[in-house]
Scaffold this motif. Structure first.
Motif, mmCIF file in Angstrom:
data_model
loop_
_atom_site.group_PDB
_atom_site.id
_atom_site.type_symbol
_atom_site.label_atom_id
_atom_site.label_comp_id
_atom_site.label_asym_id
_atom_site.label_seq_id
_atom_site.Cartn_x
_atom_site.Cartn_y
_atom_site.Cartn_z
ATOM 1 N N GLY A 137 -27.562 23.957 18.047
ATOM 2 C CA GLY A 137 -27.866 24.420 19.395
ATOM 3 C C GLY A 137 -27.457 23.393 20.436
ATOM 4 N N PHE A 138 -27.732 22.130 20.125
ATOM 5 C CA PHE A 138 -27.366 21.046 21.038
ATOM 6 C C PHE A 138 -25.853 20.923 21.196
ATOM 7 N N ILE A 139 -25.131 21.004 20.064
ATOM 8 C CA ILE A 139 -23.662 20.874 20.126
ATOM 9 C C ILE A 139 -23.071 21.958 21.018
ATOM 10 N N LEU A 140 -23.617 23.181 20.902
ATOM 11 C CA LEU A 140 -23.059 24.305 21.645
ATOM 12 C C LEU A 140 -23.569 24.366 23.092
ATOM 13 N N SER A 141 -24.464 23.447 23.442
ATOM 14 C CA SER A 141 -24.987 23.448 24.809
ATOM 15 C C SER A 141 -24.036 22.716 25.754
ATOM 16 N N ASP A 156 -17.895 29.336 26.067
ATOM 17 C CA ASP A 156 -19.228 29.878 26.349
ATOM 18 C C ASP A 156 -20.326 28.960 25.812
ATOM 19 N N VAL A 157 -20.831 28.111 26.702
ATOM 20 C CA VAL A 157 -21.917 27.225 26.313
ATOM 21 C C VAL A 157 -23.242 27.970 26.352
ATOM 22 N N GLN A 158 -24.189 27.525 25.528
ATOM 23 C CA GLN A 158 -25.480 28.199 25.462
ATOM 24 C C GLN A 158 -26.569 27.343 26.076
ATOM 25 N N GLU A 159 -27.632 28.036 26.501
ATOM 26 C CA GLU A 159 -28.818 27.334 26.989
ATOM 27 C C GLU A 159 -29.442 26.598 25.818
ATOM 28 N N PHE A 160 -29.985 25.423 26.069
ATOM 29 C CA PHE A 160 -30.594 24.694 24.966
ATOM 30 C C PHE A 160 -31.745 23.818 25.437
ATOM 31 N N TYR A 192 -27.450 13.331 20.379
ATOM 32 C CA TYR A 192 -28.591 14.168 19.979
ATOM 33 C C TYR A 192 -29.835 13.310 19.743
ATOM 34 N N SER A 193 -29.624 12.103 19.212
ATOM 35 C CA SER A 193 -30.777 11.253 18.909
ATOM 36 C C SER A 193 -31.500 10.834 20.192
ATOM 37 N N LYS A 194 -30.811 10.915 21.303
ATOM 38 C CA LYS A 194 -31.476 10.613 22.574
ATOM 39 C C LYS A 194 -32.314 11.806 23.035
ATOM 40 N N VAL A 195 -31.775 13.013 22.755
ATOM 41 C CA VAL A 195 -32.482 14.228 23.139
ATOM 42 C C VAL A 195 -33.717 14.420 22.261
ATOM 43 N N ASN A 196 -33.523 14.217 20.954
ATOM 44 C CA ASN A 196 -34.626 14.406 20.026
ATOM 45 C C ASN A 196 -34.717 13.212 19.082
#
Lengths: 286, 282
Positions: free
Chosen positions: B138-142, B159-163, B191-195
């Motif tokens: 999900g993060f990669i596609l955001s 087409d990026v997605q909400e995440f 990603y490690s910064k986000v989660n």
């Protein structure tokens, strides 16, 4: 009781290496032979075309390539290696023996990928310039380059074994030759070196073993074209390079063909080892 | 005896010195040094397909390497060399040439005018549930993930997605293609910064190993720099495109060539064109 347990431990340790060889043999044969049979032994060993995507698996170019490169390594490495060990055992002043020995030991400790990078950055352009200025063409990644690099890499092996073989010749041989009126050179080259023959041969054969099995360094300088060689300034692919280049991607028959390539390589090494032990036995009888 | 040895040594060293001396004056007007990747490589597969060469037409004179760095070093040092690499790995040591008059850059790949490109996939096993992987994909596609893609020289998806992260805890293994790996490293870092709760372990091998290990369950997420094969899809491999990578055709910095047509590149790689003199004239 204690002794028996320890005996068992020793026996187990002794068996470990045999077990390892046995397992490797088993793995190679079980995985390699069916593939070879599927392709056809003649087609596999004698085929000149290697195109895995079109189901053409001929490894003759790679066999020839391995032989060429190894032969080249012997031409470069053996004379230098033997003369160096003669120098170290019989000529070398004590003051330079230490640094020389250290340098050679260091040479054997350099990882092969570092040799490969050295070859890629230094030898390849050098050979390219030499080849082109002599009008021989080629782009530097060639049989000649790989041979030169391998010749360098097998030096420590040859020097180490040969030097200890020369040192193992009883001093009486050398002194006897001098007493009979031989010069220093004469005594060393005509008496001591022939007496150390079996050790010298063992060193050379070990060097051959190293050269034929070397992968990383060769892959970076040999060009890796899967076709029969057409000149020493042109590239070639060796058996080891063939396996490493394609192993990651290979599936099904392609994979089996690569393992079968490993079988061929294994047979080569086996033949080398058998010939060493034969030579040694003859040396002892004679 | 000693004298003889000394003489031989002297002669040998003179020969070597002489040869190097001549070498410096040598001109690079030799034939073309063709460098290609090994059979089965994702980069080679894409290149061959996009230029329109059949595998059996590829000249056997092409030098083969299994590493991008060897490819680049060789091209950087040989004036008559040609090769191809992932656009993301391109740097100043070599020169990327125009194909059919189109420069290899992000804009031209995105609008479709530069045709030498391939997808970067991540592969999941169908029906396998894994919170961390759900969240990471999900993060990669955001928008944020695709920004990382762009910053590293690759082409983002449209087409990026909400995440928003669900912040799952635990550990997962990502592995596969060495072409995708440098990008994945950056994505994992971001990603490690986000989660910070999840740990992602990155293992680099190759596309086929990546897909196989996902099917077998060794990896939780696979990376492939090629399309997933039919047999792989049948075994449950489910690919998701995360980025597009252009393939740059590269020559030496000192080369006179600035652009080639696809036909000329094809001619070179099939061995029909053997000299630089006959190509690249505009």
């Amino acid at each position: 009781m204690k002794e028996k347990i320890m005996k068992g431990v020793f026996l187990f340790a002794a068996c470990a290496s045999i077990l390892a060889v046995g397992l490797i043999c088993y793995f190679l044969l079980v995985n390699g032979i069916p593939g070879m049979a599927k392709i056809g032994v003649g087609k596999f060993l004698g085929g000149k075309i290697w195109r895995p995507n079109n189901d053409e698996f001929g490894i003759l170019p790679m066999i020839v390539g391995s032989l060429y490169v190894t032969a080249g390594a012997i031409i470069f490495g053996v004379p230098i290696g033997i003369l160096t060990s003669v120098f170290m055992a019989k000529y070398c002043p004590k003051t330079i023996y230490r640094p020389l020995k250290t340098a050679i030991e260091l040479l054997s400790g350099i990882p092969s990928v570092v040799y490969g990078f050295f070859g890629l950055v230094v030898l390849v352009p050098f050979v390219r310039n030499v080849g082109r200025s002599l009008g021989l063409g080629g782009n530097g990644s060639s049989i000649f380059t790989a041979s030169l690099l391998l010749g360098m890499m097998i030096l420590p092996t040859i020097i180490g074994v040969t030097e200890s073989a020369i040192r193992a010749v009883p001093a009486a041989y050398y002194e006897g030759a001098l007493a009979l009126g031989a010069t220093h050179e004469g005594a060393v080259f005509k008496v001591v070196l022939p007496a150390a023959k079996s050790g010298v041969v063992a060193g050379v054969v070990l060097g051959i073993g190293r050269a034929i099995g070397e992968t990383m360094a060769v892959i970076m300088v040999a060009g890796n074209q899967a076709r029969l060689p057409n000149g020493i300034f042109r590239g070639i692919r060796t058996l080891t390079a063939n396996i490493v280049l394609e192993m990651g991607y290979a599936t099904d028959l392609h994979r089996e063909a690569l393992i079968a390539t490993g079988v061929v390589l294994f047979v080569f090494i086996l033949a080398i080892n058998v010939s060493v032990s034969l030579l040694n036995r003859r040396g002892q009888n004679g | 005896m000693k004298k003889r040895i000394v003489t031989i040594c002297l002669m040998l060293s003179m020969l070597v010195v002489g040869a190097t001396g001549c070498g410096k004056q040598a001109k690079a007007s030799e034939g073309i040094t063709i460098i290609s990747r090994e059979d089965g490589s994702g980069t080679r597969g894409a290149f061959v397909e996009l230029i329109g060469i059949e595998e059996e037409e590829m000249t056997t004179e092409a030098q083969i390497t299994n590493s991008t760095s060897v490819m680049m070093t060789t091209v950087a040092e040989d004036e008559s060399a040609i090769g191809y690499i992932s656009l993301g790995s391109l740097n100043d040591t070599v020169k990327a040439i125009d194909v059919d008059g189109v420069t290899a850059n992000e804009e031209n790949i995105k609008n479709g005018s530069y045709g030498v490109k391939r997808p970067f996939n991540v592969v999941r096993k169908e029906g396998e549930e894994n919170e961390i992987i759900d969240d990471f994909v999900g993060f990669i596609l955001s928008e944020e993930g695709q920004k990382v893609v762009q910053e590293n020289g690759y082409i983002s998806i449209d087409d990026v997605q909400e995440f928003t992260t669900a912040a799952p805890k635990g550990k997962a293994i990502v592995g596969g293609s060495s072409s995708v790996s440098p990008l994945m490293e950056k994505l994992v870092e971001a990603y490690s910064k986000v989660n910070p709760e999840a740990t992602l372990e990155l293992q680099t091998s190759d596309s086929t190993t990546g897909v196989t290990n996902v099917i077998e369950g060794t990896y939780d997420l696979g990376m492939a720099s090629r399309e997933v094969k039919e047999e792989e899809a049948l075994e449950g491999a489910d690919p998701i495109v995360i980025a597009t990578d252009g393939i740059a055709v590269i020559v030496n910095q000192a080369s006179q060539i600035d652009g080639l047509t696809k036909d000329e590149i094809k001619g070179i790689y099939t061995g029909e064109i053997t000299s630089w003199d006959s190509v690249g004239q505009e």
